[in-house]
Design an enzyme around this catalytic site. Structure first.
Site, PDB file in Angstrom:
ATOM      1  N   HIS A  63       0.859  -1.186   0.000  1.00  0.00           N
ATOM      2  CA  HIS A  63       0.000   0.000   0.000  1.00  0.00           C
ATOM      3  C   HIS A  63       0.894   1.234   0.000  1.00  0.00           C
ATOM      4  CE1 HIS A  63       1.020  -0.495   4.227  1.00  0.00           C
ATOM      5  NE2 HIS A  63       0.552   0.713   4.487  1.00  0.00           N
ATOM      6  N   HIS A  65       1.306   3.974   1.990  1.00  0.00           N
ATOM      7  CA  HIS A  65       1.727   4.802   3.115  1.00  0.00           C
ATOM      8  C   HIS A  65       3.247   4.934   3.037  1.00  0.00           C
ATOM      9  CE1 HIS A  65      -2.094   4.233   5.791  1.00  0.00           C
ATOM     10  NE2 HIS A  65      -2.133   5.351   5.085  1.00  0.00           N
ATOM     11  N   ASP A  67       5.854   4.778   4.964  1.00  0.00           N
ATOM     12  CA  ASP A  67       6.829   3.850   5.533  1.00  0.00           C
ATOM     13  C   ASP A  67       6.931   2.558   4.736  1.00  0.00           C
ATOM     14  OD1 ASP A  67       4.196   3.460   6.478  1.00  0.00           O
ATOM     15  OD2 ASP A  67       4.870   2.277   8.180  1.00  0.00           O
ATOM     16  N   HIS A  68       6.073   2.394   3.728  1.00  0.00           N
ATOM     17  CA  HIS A  68       6.113   1.205   2.872  1.00  0.00           C
ATOM     18  C   HIS A  68       6.485   1.522   1.427  1.00  0.00           C
ATOM     19  CE1 HIS A  68       4.131  -1.509   5.838  1.00  0.00           C
ATOM     20  NE2 HIS A  68       3.732  -0.335   6.303  1.00  0.00           N
ATOM     21  N   HIS A 141      -7.265  -2.080   5.708  1.00  0.00           N
ATOM     22  CA  HIS A 141      -6.458  -0.960   6.184  1.00  0.00           C
ATOM     23  C   HIS A 141      -7.152   0.321   5.726  1.00  0.00           C
ATOM     24  CE1 HIS A 141      -2.814   0.485   8.005  1.00  0.00           C
ATOM     25  NE2 HIS A 141      -2.385   1.099   6.929  1.00  0.00           N
ATOM     26  N   ASP A 204       0.265  -3.996   6.767  1.00  0.00           N
ATOM     27  CA  ASP A 204      -0.741  -3.252   7.511  1.00  0.00           C
ATOM     28  C   ASP A 204      -2.176  -3.710   7.254  1.00  0.00           C
ATOM     29  OD1 ASP A 204       1.668  -2.014   7.777  1.00  0.00           O
ATOM     30  OD2 ASP A 204       0.874   0.012   7.676  1.00  0.00           O
ATOM     31  N   HIS A 262       7.473  -4.871  11.670  1.00  0.00           N
ATOM     32  CA  HIS A 262       6.681  -3.635  11.586  1.00  0.00           C
ATOM     33  C   HIS A 262       6.249  -3.204  12.990  1.00  0.00           C
ATOM     34  CE1 HIS A 262       3.278  -0.951  10.413  1.00  0.00           C
ATOM     35  NE2 HIS A 262       4.013  -0.754   9.322  1.00  0.00           N
TER      36      HIS A 262
END
Length: 301
Positions: A63, A65, A67-68, A141, A204, A262
């Site tokens: 996805h 976001h 941090d990914h 999510h 997530d 994570h």
């Protein structure tokens, strides 16, 4: 070095710490490399872990976001800078195409490599490699998210006692393996089923059907455990799992090796994730991921 191993580049959720980089993971599988969720700083972590741009054949984004995915810009530019000779496929939620475009062309650079865009819009098979099938399942999510599962086709293992019983040895072993028959002897008479290995990558998400389907029967499950069990309500509100929830998923799915990762920066004792996972009833092999760790896939059952 194992032909199949999981290389941890980063393990922090949302905010990196002094000891944890943002997400980033590379699965080595029979000469191919699949890079999962390259967060900020992934290119630097690749250098520290001995992972080269040439090692990457696929990029899988769960996805969009930060941090990914914020490390995607640097990774793609490094692939081009190093003139990686093979095509690199990129899989990511189709709904995030605008984010992929922005990251791919975040700054000016010379394109020398072939990056093939293969967005994911629904559950199912998205690619086939030489020795695996890559599938996705939708997760739960706040933004659209998909988990990934790699499955090796089932095969057969030659049984020495059965080969000897039928007088098959030397080059004839290879002949019957390739042809399925040698004279009156069939492959089934001298071998036994060998289940293909299974690997899943789940980031997530709350508990949902997709998590269970991805985890089912896996030799290795890499799964987020952002929170500890005492913060389960917070985890659910933000679309995440706790260590106990992740472990129960693995327990019920028959997972052989569970890798937790994570982690929220609010926790300072990694051992607590292991304690809660064991308390939840998971009895298989368990790894609490740390940056730059290498985890070999279990030997075939």
């Amino acid at each position: 070095m194992s032909a199949r191993e999981f290389v941890v580049l980063g393990t922090a959720s949302q905010v990196p710490t002094r000891h944890r980089n943002h997400n980033g993971y590379l699965l080595r599988w029979d000469g191919e490399g699949i890079l999962f969720d390259p967060g900020e700083g992934t290119q630097r972590q690749m250098l520290r872990a001995g992972v080269a741009a040439h090692d990457i054949n696929r990029i899988c984004i769960t996805h969009f976001h930060g941090d990914h995915s914020l490390g995607l810009a640097g990774v793609i530019q490094r692939i081009n800078l190093d003139q990686v000779p093979h095509p690199v496929a990129a899989h990511y939620p189709a709904s995030g195409q605008k984010f992929f475009d922005r990251l791919r062309y975040a700054t000016a650079y010379r394109e020398t490599a072939v990056i093939t865009e293969e967005p994911v819009a629904e559950d199912g098979t998205v690619a086939r490699g030489a020795s695996y099938v890559l599938e996705t399942r939708r997760l739960s999510h706040p933004v659209e998210s998909f988990g990934y599962r790699i499955t090796e086709p089932d095969g057969r293992r030659m049984v020495p006692e059965l080969l000897a019983r039928h007088g098959i040895k030397g080059p004839d072993v290879g002949r019957i393996r390739r042809g399925g028959r040698l004279g009156e002897v069939t492959l089934e008479q001298v071998s036994e089923p060998r289940p293909g290995q299974r690997f899943a990558f789940v980031m997530d998400t709350r508990l949902c059907t997709g998590v269970d389907e991805l985890a089912e029967g896996c030799d290795m499950l890499v799964i987020e455990s952002t929170f500890l069990d005492e913060d389960e309500r917070l985890a659910t509100d933000h679309g995440h799992l706790t260590a106990g929830q992740a472990a129960r998923v693995a327990r019920d799915a028959g997972v052989r090796h569970l890798v937790l990762t994570h982690f929220s920066q609010r926790y300072t004792d990694p051992a607590e994730f292991e304690r809660q996972a064991r308390a939840a009833g998971f009895e298989g092999e368990l790894t609490v991921a740390a940056d730059l760790m290498r985890v070999p896939l279990p030997k075939r059952a």
